[in-house]
Design a protein around this motif. Structure first.
Motif, PDB file in Angstrom:
ATOM      1  N   ARG A 160     -32.133  14.734 -50.586  1.00  0.00           N
ATOM      2  CA  ARG A 160     -30.757  14.856 -51.087  1.00  0.00           C
ATOM      3  C   ARG A 160     -29.796  13.910 -50.375  1.00  0.00           C
ATOM      4  O   ARG A 160     -28.910  13.315 -51.010  1.00  0.00           O
ATOM      5  CB  ARG A 160     -30.277  16.300 -50.931  1.00  0.00           C
ATOM      6  CG  ARG A 160     -28.822  16.520 -51.377  1.00  0.00           C
ATOM      7  CD  ARG A 160     -28.449  17.985 -51.381  1.00  0.00           C
ATOM      8  NE  ARG A 160     -27.043  18.161 -51.750  1.00  0.00           N
ATOM      9  CZ  ARG A 160     -26.439  19.336 -51.909  1.00  0.00           C
ATOM     10  NH1 ARG A 160     -27.141  20.460 -51.730  1.00  0.00           N
ATOM     11  NH2 ARG A 160     -25.152  19.415 -52.221  1.00  0.00           N
ATOM     12  N   PHE A 161     -29.953  13.754 -49.062  1.00  0.00           N
ATOM     13  CA  PHE A 161     -28.995  12.967 -48.294  1.00  0.00           C
ATOM     14  C   PHE A 161     -29.539  11.616 -47.826  1.00  0.00           C
ATOM     15  O   PHE A 161     -28.916  10.940 -47.015  1.00  0.00           O
ATOM     16  CB  PHE A 161     -28.492  13.790 -47.099  1.00  0.00           C
ATOM     17  CG  PHE A 161     -27.796  15.060 -47.524  1.00  0.00           C
ATOM     18  CD1 PHE A 161     -26.615  15.012 -48.238  1.00  0.00           C
ATOM     19  CD2 PHE A 161     -28.348  16.302 -47.241  1.00  0.00           C
ATOM     20  CE1 PHE A 161     -25.976  16.177 -48.656  1.00  0.00           C
ATOM     21  CE2 PHE A 161     -27.722  17.470 -47.646  1.00  0.00           C
ATOM     22  CZ  PHE A 161     -26.528  17.404 -48.362  1.00  0.00           C
ATOM     23  N   GLY A 162     -30.693  11.225 -48.361  1.00  0.00           N
ATOM     24  CA  GLY A 162     -31.238   9.896 -48.103  1.00  0.00           C
ATOM     25  C   GLY A 162     -31.534   9.627 -46.640  1.00  0.00           C
ATOM     26  O   GLY A 162     -31.273   8.535 -46.125  1.00  0.00           O
ATOM     27  N   LEU A 163     -32.090  10.622 -45.951  1.00  0.00           N
ATOM     28  CA  LEU A 163     -32.389  10.470 -44.533  1.00  0.00           C
ATOM     29  C   LEU A 163     -33.607   9.575 -44.331  1.00  0.00           C
ATOM     30  O   LEU A 163     -34.522   9.561 -45.148  1.00  0.00           O
ATOM     31  CB  LEU A 163     -32.633  11.836 -43.891  1.00  0.00           C
ATOM     32  CG  LEU A 163     -31.495  12.854 -44.036  1.00  0.00           C
ATOM     33  CD1 LEU A 163     -31.911  14.181 -43.422  1.00  0.00           C
ATOM     34  CD2 LEU A 163     -30.210  12.330 -43.398  1.00  0.00           C
ATOM     35  N   GLY A 164     -33.613   8.844 -43.218  1.00  0.00           N
ATOM     36  CA  GLY A 164     -34.724   7.940 -42.926  1.00  0.00           C
ATOM     37  C   GLY A 164     -34.775   7.596 -41.459  1.00  0.00           C
ATOM     38  O   GLY A 164     -34.146   8.259 -40.617  1.00  0.00           O
ATOM     39  N   PRO A 165     -35.488   6.531 -41.102  1.00  0.00           N
ATOM     40  CA  PRO A 165     -35.658   6.143 -39.685  1.00  0.00           C
ATOM     41  C   PRO A 165     -34.346   5.834 -38.976  1.00  0.00           C
ATOM     42  O   PRO A 165     -34.265   5.897 -37.750  1.00  0.00           O
ATOM     43  CB  PRO A 165     -36.553   4.899 -39.768  1.00  0.00           C
ATOM     44  CG  PRO A 165     -37.243   5.005 -41.084  1.00  0.00           C
ATOM     45  CD  PRO A 165     -36.281   5.679 -42.006  1.00  0.00           C
ATOM     46  N   GLN A 166     -33.314   5.516 -39.756  1.00  0.00           N
ATOM     47  CA  GLN A 166     -32.016   5.188 -39.166  1.00  0.00           C
ATOM     48  C   GLN A 166     -31.145   6.423 -38.941  1.00  0.00           C
ATOM     49  O   GLN A 166     -30.057   6.327 -38.365  1.00  0.00           O
ATOM     50  CB  GLN A 166     -31.265   4.206 -40.077  1.00  0.00           C
ATOM     51  CG  GLN A 166     -30.635   4.815 -41.328  1.00  0.00           C
ATOM     52  CD  GLN A 166     -31.623   5.315 -42.368  1.00  0.00           C
ATOM     53  OE1 GLN A 166     -32.816   4.999 -42.326  1.00  0.00           O
ATOM     54  NE2 GLN A 166     -31.142   6.101 -43.338  1.00  0.00           N
ATOM     55  N   SER A 167     -31.598   7.567 -39.381  1.00  0.00           N
ATOM     56  CA  SER A 167     -30.807   8.800 -39.338  1.00  0.00           C
ATOM     57  C   SER A 167     -31.125   9.607 -38.079  1.00  0.00           C
ATOM     58  O   SER A 167     -32.065   9.298 -37.343  1.00  0.00           O
ATOM     59  CB  SER A 167     -31.100   9.653 -40.579  1.00  0.00           C
ATOM     60  OG  SER A 167     -30.978   8.901 -41.775  1.00  0.00           O
TER      61      SER A 167
END
Length: 412
Positions: free
Chosen positions: A96-103
């Protein structure tokens, strides 16, 4: 005597919700040595409702550091259904919130890493904040970075000073556990990024009232929460809710999505609908909270009648799940080992100990086949289906399951 002050808005508390008498700490499981020493303490377990902010709250006879110490025995990972719930949450929030390695995902009251391990598996960096050292150690052992501290405005400032800034913050079943709810919530906007999202999960007060879930009241739970009250706490600390999900967990919970006041997250219809539902149920009317004690007494009397009948018939009654809610229930009912011969729990940290107050011995589930009880009372009723599936074999000797809330029922 002056009325105590509301733990949030400081208004005088003049309306009782329910008084469950003097009880031991619900997660203070006794060793045999402690049992023989006879030093167990009991504390008042009385709840009131604030007529100003409508926060339902317990009196404060026990300091938090005495409850959440290194002997704290609740490990989230011993409930497979709860771990699965956490996995679904991690997957849904990541998408939903587009979380990834940068989060960065920060969980407050991260326990043994039961939730953050799933974000980590998805490649999302995580940080746990957990006040109990023994559960934090279990998290670290599974590779979940964890800081051992109580979360509040001061500790949040320390984290922010180290550069911690979260895209997502989670607080599952912790909001009720903090004595100073205002200072606790004040920490979140300090660590949360400007467009970050904060989610709280907590049992919904409306279900506690409607289904007489008084066994969810114990000393660890300082507050009993509605959207009405939580929204007041959030807004006082520069946060606002924007969405809500209704969950089946813990007998009916809310997952409340919040953000900074000026963040871009739009308010959903689901949130508006819940506000209207609480208003219709009268959660802003003190009359709604009065009379709850009589309903609690009826639940107790129903269970005691079941136990008396079982004793008269020579039946053996045991309990499954050495849960805190079960301890509240059993102690309020005045149960002893003459009523319930044993309790069984999968958590090895509870096994070979004794339930607080009632002193019922706790065994590993494997001993059920040895004792062969006629009735197994499921104390964590929110996990009823999971437990009945695990213990289906009790039917081999005619054993039957019992649920004690909101009235005692022997299940087919």
């Amino acid at each position: 005597m002056n009325a105590p002050a509301c733990r949030f808005c400081r208004a005088p508390l003049t309306t009782d919700f329910v008084d469950l008498g003097d009880q031991p700490l619900a997660n203070a499981y006794l060793t045999e040595a402690q049992l023989k020493a006879g030093t167990e303490r009991a504390y008042s377990l009385r709840t009131r409702v604030c007529g100003s902010c409508f926060l339902v709250q317990a009196d404060d006879p026990v300091a938090a550091e005495h409850i959440f110490d290194d002997g704290y025995a609740y490990f989230s990972s011993y409930s497979p259904s709860w771990v699965a719930h956490a996995k679904r949450y991690a997957e849904a929030m990541t998408a939903r919130f587009g979380l990834g390695p940068q989060s960065l995902v920060v969980e407050v009251a991260s326990n043994d890493g039961y939730l953050l391990q799933h974000f980590k598996a998805l490649g999302v960096p995580v940080l746990g904040v957990e006040p109990t050292a023994n559960t934090a150690e279990a998290a670290i052992e599974r590779g979940v970075p964890t800081r051992v501290m109580f979360f509040n405005a001061a500790s949040a400032q320390a984290l922010a000073g180290e550069g911690v800034a979260a895209d997502l913050m989670a607080g599952n079943n912790v909001l009720a556990h903090v004595p100073d709810i205002g200072d606790f919530v004040a920490g979140f906007p300090i660590v949360l990024k400007p467009e970050g999202v904060l989610t709280f999960e907590f049992p919904h007060l409306l279900n506690l009232i409607d289904l007489v879930q008084f066994d969810t009241i114990y000393h660890e739970h300082y507050s009993y929460l509605s959207l009405l009250a939580v929204e007041k706490v959030l807004r006082a600390n520069g946060l606002r809710p924007f969405d809500v999900e209704l969950l089946p967990t813990h007998g009916g919970s809310l997952r409340l999505f919040s953000c900074h006041m000026d963040a871009g997250h739009a308010e959903t219809q689901a949130l508006c609908d819940l506000r209207a539902r609480e208003a219709e149920a009268g959660l802003a009317d003190l009359a709604t909270y009065r009379g709850f004690t009589e309903r609690v007494e009826a639940v107790r009397d129903s269970f005691l009648a079941f136990l008396a009948k079982a004793r008269a018939e020579g039946k053996v009654v045991a309990a499954y799940g050495a849960a805190a809610k079960g301890n509240t229930f059993l102690n309020y009912c005045g149960v002893t080992t003459h009523d319930i011969v044993a309790s069984f729990d999968a958590n090895p940290h509870k096994q070979n100990r004794y339930l607080p107050g009632t002193h019922v011995p706790i065994h590993a589930p494997e001993r059920i086949k040895e004792i062969r009880p006629d009735y197994v009372v499921i104390m964590p009723w929110n996990l009823k289906d999971e437990i009945m599936e695990q213990l289906a074999y009790i039917r081999d000797w005619g054993g039957r399951f019992v649920i004690a809330s909101p009235e005692t029922r022997v299940l087919d």
